[in-house]
Design an enzyme around this catalytic site. Structure first.
Site, PDB file in Angstrom:
ATOM      1  N   LYS A 173      54.455  32.153  38.842  1.00  0.00           N
ATOM      2  CA  LYS A 173      54.214  32.351  40.106  1.00  0.00           C
ATOM      3  C   LYS A 173      52.653  32.632  40.447  1.00  0.00           C
ATOM      4  CE  LYS A 173      58.702  34.595  41.276  1.00  0.00           C
ATOM      5  NZ  LYS A 173      59.298  35.882  41.560  1.00  0.00           N
ATOM      6  N   ASP A 215      45.287  35.748  29.070  1.00  0.00           N
ATOM      7  CA  ASP A 215      45.154  37.116  28.530  1.00  0.00           C
ATOM      8  C   ASP A 215      45.135  36.887  27.146  1.00  0.00           C
ATOM      9  OD1 ASP A 215      45.522  39.848  28.576  1.00  0.00           O
ATOM     10  OD2 ASP A 215      47.512  39.882  28.463  1.00  0.00           O
ATOM     11  N   VAL A 223      45.190  43.579  36.281  1.00  0.00           N
ATOM     12  CA  VAL A 223      44.677  43.352  37.465  1.00  0.00           C
ATOM     13  C   VAL A 223      45.911  43.011  38.573  1.00  0.00           C
ATOM     14  CG1 VAL A 223      42.350  43.246  36.979  1.00  0.00           C
ATOM     15  CG2 VAL A 223      43.783  41.206  36.981  1.00  0.00           C
ATOM     16  N   ASP A 274      50.760  39.918  40.233  1.00  0.00           N
ATOM     17  CA  ASP A 274      51.643  40.985  40.551  1.00  0.00           C
ATOM     18  C   ASP A 274      51.902  42.063  39.742  1.00  0.00           C
ATOM     19  OD1 ASP A 274      53.122  39.783  38.464  1.00  0.00           O
ATOM     20  OD2 ASP A 274      54.860  40.630  39.004  1.00  0.00           O
TER      21      ASP A 274
HETATM   22  P1  5GP Z   1      48.965  35.051  28.011  1.00  0.00           P
HETATM   23  O1  5GP Z   1      49.988  34.209  27.800  1.00  0.00           O
HETATM   24  O2  5GP Z   1      47.539  34.439  28.219  1.00  0.00           O
HETATM   25  O3  5GP Z   1      48.691  36.660  27.585  1.00  0.00           O
HETATM   26  O4  5GP Z   1      49.271  35.581  29.733  1.00  0.00           O
HETATM   27  C1  5GP Z   1      49.096  34.857  30.844  1.00  0.00           C
HETATM   28  C2  5GP Z   1      50.135  35.571  31.870  1.00  0.00           C
HETATM   29  O5  5GP Z   1      50.068  37.084  31.630  1.00  0.00           O
HETATM   30  C3  5GP Z   1      49.459  35.218  33.357  1.00  0.00           C
HETATM   31  O6  5GP Z   1      49.864  34.022  33.700  1.00  0.00           O
HETATM   32  C4  5GP Z   1      50.012  36.633  34.021  1.00  0.00           C
HETATM   33  O7  5GP Z   1      51.395  36.311  34.457  1.00  0.00           O
HETATM   34  C5  5GP Z   1      50.151  37.702  32.895  1.00  0.00           C
HETATM   35  N1  5GP Z   1      49.229  38.681  33.092  1.00  0.00           N
HETATM   36  C6  5GP Z   1      48.101  38.809  32.021  1.00  0.00           C
HETATM   37  N2  5GP Z   1      47.369  39.756  32.288  1.00  0.00           N
HETATM   38  C7  5GP Z   1      47.410  40.106  33.579  1.00  0.00           C
HETATM   39  C8  5GP Z   1      47.140  41.289  34.431  1.00  0.00           C
HETATM   40  O8  5GP Z   1      45.971  41.806  34.040  1.00  0.00           O
HETATM   41  N3  5GP Z   1      47.797  41.361  35.559  1.00  0.00           N
HETATM   42  C9  5GP Z   1      48.929  40.522  35.719  1.00  0.00           C
HETATM   43  N4  5GP Z   1      49.475  40.814  37.206  1.00  0.00           N
HETATM   44  N5  5GP Z   1      49.353  39.730  35.118  1.00  0.00           N
HETATM   45  C10 5GP Z   1      48.486  39.258  34.042  1.00  0.00           C
END
Ligand code: 5GP
Length: 182
Positions: free
Chosen positions: A50, A110, A160, A166
């Site tokens: 979302k 992330d 964040v 969220d």
């Molecule tokens: P990744 O697969 O790159 O670890 O994570 C991507 C997803 O993790 C993002 O689309 C998001 O939903 C969530 N995410 C990663 N870091 C943050 C953050 O600092 N804040 C929030 N709200 N969601 C995060």
């Protein structure tokens, strides 16, 4: 988790990291990037729900080339602030990407797992081209080798919220990006 008072909700917002004005300027840069890249060719803009829905709504209105939109749901965080290290596609696209130049809009990169997996999956469907734009990028947190084509803001390793992002499903409504308390 439920916030039952305005005070509890507000107390979770530690500090503003990126202002509305800075976001607005970045949206302009994203629109320019897409318009220059595709130069009139029709595209499919895909957003990962979302978190990216607010970002998509704004970028869409900065795009001038003919475009369609589609959504997918990919989750790597199930609740709270700790990555589960698993990516699940729980809702897939309705378009056949083989017919399109595809632009994925993501809220934040992330660990890189979500985009690494989603890009891999979509490439197997042979889009005419595929580019990824992320609003936020936390390179310090990367565990897989993944670099988006365009990162609008590179941020430190902080959790964040706001502008679609969220904490426990709250705070998506903030018009800015803030650091989350605790
Ligand atoms: P990744 O697969 O790159 O670890 O994570 C991507 C997803 O993790 C993002 O689309 C998001 O939903 C969530 N995410 C990663 N870091 C943050 C953050 O600092 N804040 C929030 N709200 N969601 C995060």
């Amino acid at each position: 988790m439920k916030f039952t008072t305005q005070e509890d909700f507000d107390a979770k917002i530690k500090s503003v990291l990126i202002t509305e004005e800075e976001i607005k300027n970045a949206i302009g840069r994203a629109g320019e990037y897409i318009n220059n890249l595709y130069d009139g060719r029709p595209i499919l803009i895909v957003s990962i729900l979302k978190g990216a829905f607010v970002f998509m709504a704004d970028v869409l209105r900065a795009v001038t080339v003919p475009c369609e939109i589609d959504f997918m749901v990919a989750k790597s965080y199930y609740s709270g602030t700790v990555s589960s290290g698993m990516v699940q596609i729980t809702m897939d696209l309705t378009h056949d990407v083989g017919d399109y130049h595809v632009v994925i809009l993501e809220d934040i990169v992330d660990t890189g797992r979500t985009l690494h997996d989603v890009v891999g999956l979509l490439k197997e469907r042979h889009p005419l081209s595929l580019h990824v734009i992320t609003l936020l990028d936390k390179p310090e947190r990367r565990v897989v080798d993944y670099t988006p084509d365009l990162s609008l803001f590179v941020i430190p390793d902080r959790f964040v919220i706001g502008y679609g992002l969220d904490y426990g499903e709250y705070f998506r409504n903030l018009p800015y990006i803030a650091e989350c308390e605790g």
